[in-house]
Scaffold this active site. Structure first.
Site, PDB file in Angstrom:
ATOM      1  N   ARG A 133      -1.173   0.269  52.818  1.00  0.00           N
ATOM      2  CA  ARG A 133      -0.046   1.181  52.711  1.00  0.00           C
ATOM      3  C   ARG A 133       1.119   0.808  53.619  1.00  0.00           C
ATOM      4  NH1 ARG A 133      -0.984   7.533  53.317  1.00  0.00           N
ATOM      5  NH2 ARG A 133      -2.308   7.120  51.502  1.00  0.00           N
ATOM      6  N   HIS A 174      -0.189   2.350  41.031  1.00  0.00           N
ATOM      7  CA  HIS A 174      -0.059   3.084  42.300  1.00  0.00           C
ATOM      8  C   HIS A 174      -0.198   4.586  42.044  1.00  0.00           C
ATOM      9  CE1 HIS A 174       1.049   2.762  46.547  1.00  0.00           C
ATOM     10  NE2 HIS A 174       1.826   3.822  46.405  1.00  0.00           N
ATOM     11  N   TYR A 212      18.580  10.011  36.958  1.00  0.00           N
ATOM     12  CA  TYR A 212      20.008   9.692  36.854  1.00  0.00           C
ATOM     13  C   TYR A 212      20.308   8.217  37.137  1.00  0.00           C
ATOM     14  CZ  TYR A 212      20.522  14.762  37.114  1.00  0.00           C
ATOM     15  OH  TYR A 212      20.433  16.113  36.880  1.00  0.00           O
TER      16      TYR A 212
END
Length: 800
Positions: free
Chosen positions: A29, A75, A119
């Site tokens: 991680r 993931h 967006y």
């Protein structure tokens, strides 16, 4: 279901589970792999976008789709964490070379959040192609994804040293990493030099890698810190903003910040500077404006007229993020475990990865070339006996029968026979054999070249060097950060921190001190000073807030108090006792107050004691940075105490008066310059039972007023004094009486400005005109001005 209950201690369970968790977040991680410089989530984002064809040479695609691909296939975590990682890969103030191009709002250096992923649009950047190049040529190992539906790469081929170029930052359990970005051209050049000379030293590598190269630019100070970091993995540097001084039309100057330190929040920086201005922590700033626009970053700090711009800049460097310390902590995953690495180890690990990548790619290409060569040889053999091949195929039952017949007849392999039977008729032309022969020759040359790379280590290294050189040529950029060898010491001018203002500082006999505005002082008048009953104003003066008060005590110590640190109170108020500012002993009291601004080296303080000792010390010695406790001004012997403090900047006369009426006058030149801890030298040769009452500077035109314990005053003119040498007994000024002799208890040097005297007994005080005391040149005890039977014995005399 059968119930299984395990009886385990909480310590074992917590320890085991936290150990597993720690291992996971360290390896999977928070820390980057030293080979490709990527954390798992970053690697998965790049690979998912590559796999779906979202590359630099195609159009942009909604970020939400890419995030969905990453979550769905590789993931299985929250979409926010994936999108945040994706956004960071697109921010050119975080990465030296962005790995993702993003259309839309992708955040800002002010730490504004990016627009929602529905967006924005994104695609891989051109340089990302170099991280993923040849990934389909068996260059890196793959592993099953979380649900075994597909595979994902354990590491990317990374054809450029990404870890050093873009750096990394992360915090895991027990480990953290801070690797700064570097200049691509410098890092690749250093890698090429390392390939040529594996024994190259860090010093030699630093000829090519000058130091970090932050995307936000800035000035890096401390080559020694860089060298230490490159040797050990840990080191400290200073990163300073780029600040220029511009002159405005109105004559004022302004500091213009065009580059800020790496990972500094610009809006927070502007806010902090403006808070310092508003709170008057720094004087001289009129306005702070953020003038950043599409042309680049710009913070304008407008200054007052005649303000030292360098001093303001230094104060801001010290007290804001205009200058920050950057601590290298170059930790990366190497061979499956976290490791603190220097630059040689990072380059070596990267090079070993590239050797492995190029070797695997070469083997893959060799296998493909040899397979194709085998097919081409079969086709060439078939074309040489084309009629027979056609005859066998026409007379075969089916495709499989045709393949078997061809293998038996012409000694072909199964693969060659497959290629022949699937050959299209239009290719059975005379020209096709020429193309096959050309392809055969090309394949033979390629196979020889690939075998040479595998057999010859130097040839393999040359391939790596050529490809790195090509990347360097295509992607190199000029350095953004400037490097300075030494860390500049920041000297903050007090004038910048404190508004320059004239004030009144006063001290009473009992040690009460205060700072008063001129307005309050002028409104009240000197007579209306706030004092306790039985106390009186000892001294007051108009000084500046930039000055320093030196308060001397009877124990030969002094208190160093900047004027601006005194609380401002009204003239009619009491103020605060010096012991509330700096702690002093119960039996210690104030005897004098002096003011300093520059602590000049050509001025001196003369300190005189009750037992006839005196010393001269340079004013500059009294400057200190410690305000919280008394400091030694003069070393006193047992039973002695400091009486007077004088300041001189040229040779002057010193006059000494004793309790028994002895007077000695000599030049200050007779005193040598000594340190603060010196005990001094003998000022006057005292008789037994005598002690000094006054040691002061005197000059022509002045007189000396003496008071005896019996209430008599005697005033003598300057010409009565006889200039002699230090440490003599002096002349007698009082007539010795056998019965109730007069003893001088107090004396003052009187200037023409002094008009009044005040005598003090234990309970009373008496004020009179100085001119009413006639000048005496006779050997007398003076004139009685008070009756001690009514007034009490005289203890003190003041003049004003």
């Amino acid at each position: 279901m059968s119930e299984i209950i395990q009886d385990l201690s909480l310590e074992d369970v917590i320890g085991d589970r936290f150990g597993r968790y720690s291992k996971y977040i360290i390896q999977e991680r928070a820390l980057p792999d030293v080979r490709d410089g990527l954390k798992p989530v970053q690697r998965r984002i790049l690979y998912a976008m590559y796999s779906s064809g979202n590359t630099y040479d195609k159009g942009f695609r909604k970020s939400a789709k890419s995030v969905g691909d990453v979550i769905g296939q590789y993931h299985p975590h929250g979409d926010t964490s994936v999108y945040d990682a994706m956004v960071r890969l697109s921010q050119d103030w975080k990465l030296r070379h962005v790995l993702i191009e993003m259309q839309g709002n992708n955040g800002s250096i002010d730490n504004d959040p990016a627009a929602a992923m529905r967006y924005t649009e994104a695609k891989l950047s051109k340089i990302s192609a170099e991280l993923l190049r040849d990934i389909n040529k068996d260059t890196v190992p793959f592993m099953p994804n979380y649900d075994d539906t597909t595979t994902e790469p354990m590491v990317l081929p990374a054809r450029l040293p990404q870890l050093l170029i873009n750096g990394s930052t992360g915090i895991s359990s027990g480990y953290a990493t801070d690797i700064p970005p570097h200049n691509l051209a410098e890092v690749i050049q250093a890698t090429l030099k390392y390939i040529d000379n594996p024994d190259i030293t860090v010093n030699q590598l630093m000829k090519y890698v000058k130091g970090p190269d932050f995307p936000t630019g800035g000035i890096i100070q401390g080559v020694n810190g860089i060298k230490k970091a490159y040797e050990t993995g840990k080191g400290k540097i200073i990163v300073r903003s780029k600040v220029d001084v511009e002159t405005l039309r109105n004559g004022r100057k302004e500091l213009v910040v065009t580059e800020v330190p790496y990972e500094v929040n610009k809006s927070s920086l502007v806010k902090k500077i403006d808070e310092l201005r508003a709170d008057k922590k720094v004087d001289g700033i009129v306005e702070v404006r953020d003038e950043t626009d599409r042309t680049g970053l710009r913070i304008a700090i407008e200054l007052k007229k005649d303000v030292n711009s360098e001093s303001v800049a230094n104060y801001l460097y010290k007290n804001t993020d205009l200058q920050v310390a950057y601590n290298f902590n170059m930790v990366a995953i190497s061979d499956g475990r976290p490791k603190l690495m220097g630059i040689r180890e990072i380059i070596d690990s990267y090079l070993n990865h590239q050797i492995d990548v190029v070797t695997r790619r070469t083997r893959h290409e060799l296998d493909q070339a040899e397979s194709r060569m085998h097919i081409v040889e079969g086709l060439m053999k078939a074309l040489s006996v084309l009629d027979e091949v056609i005859h066998i195929i026409r007379n075969s039952k089916n495709k499989q029968d045709a393949k078997v017949n061809l293998v038996d007849e012409f000694d072909l392999t199964d693969a060659q026979a497959e290629a022949i039977v699937t050959l299209q008729l239009y290719r059975l032309t005379n020209t096709d054999i020429v193309q096959l022969r050309e392809e055969h020759d090309e394949l033979k040359a390629l196979i020889d070249k690939l075998r040479n790379i595998l057999d010859n280590h130097d040839a393999l290294l040359n391939v790596i060097k050529e490809e790195l050189s090509d990347i360097r040529k295509r992607f190199k950029q000029d350095r953004l950060s400037t490097i300075e060898a030494e860390i500049e010491e920041i000297k903050i001018d007090k004038e910048v921190m404190v508004p320059s203002e004239n004030v009144i500082v006063s001290m009473t006999n009992h040690g009460y001190i205060k700072r008063t505005s001129l307005r309050s002082y002028n409104a009240s008048g000197v007579e209306e000073v706030g004092v306790k009953s039985g106390d009186a104003l000892f001294r007051h003066a108009e000084v500046n807030t930039l000055d320093t008060v030196l308060i001397f005590t009877n124990k030969g110590r002094y208190l160093f108090i900047p004027v601006h640190k005194l609380a401002e109170v009204k003239w009619k108020e009491l103020g605060q006792h010096v012991s509330q500012i700096v702690s002093i002993d119960e039996d210690e009291y104030v005897i004098d107050m002096q003011f300093e601004r520059q602590f000049e080296t050509d001025a001196y303080y003369i300190l005189a004691t009750r037992n006839g000792m005196i010393k001269k010390s340079n004013v500059s010695m009294f400057k200190t940075s410690r305000f919280n406790k008394p400091l030694i001004a003069m070393k006193l012997k047992q039973g002695d105490e400091l009486l007077n403090v004088m300041r001189i900047d040229s040779s002057q006369l010193i006059t000494v008066l004793t309790n028994k009426g002895m007077s000695l006058t000599y030049m200050s030149d007779e005193l040598s310059d000594t340190g603060l801890r010196a005990a001094g030298v003998k000022s006057i040769n005292l008789k037994d039972g005598d002690h000094v009452v006054m040691t002061q500077l005197v000059e022509e035109g002045q007189t000396i007023l003496m008071a005896t314990q019996r209430g008599a005053l005697k005033r003598i003119s300057f010409k009565v004094l006889q200039v002699a040498k230090r440490a003599q007994r002096g002349i007698t000024l009082l007539k010795e009486l056998k019965k109730a002799p007069h003893r001088i208890v107090a004396a003052e040097v009187v200037t023409p400005e002094h008009t009044q005297y005040t005598l003090y007994s234990k309970d009373q005080q008496e004020t009179g005109e100085i001119n009413s005391i006639h000048l005496s040149e006779q050997y007398t005890n003076g004139s009685f001005v008070v009756d001690i039977n009514e007034f009490g014995e005289v203890e003190q005399l003041t003049v004003k």
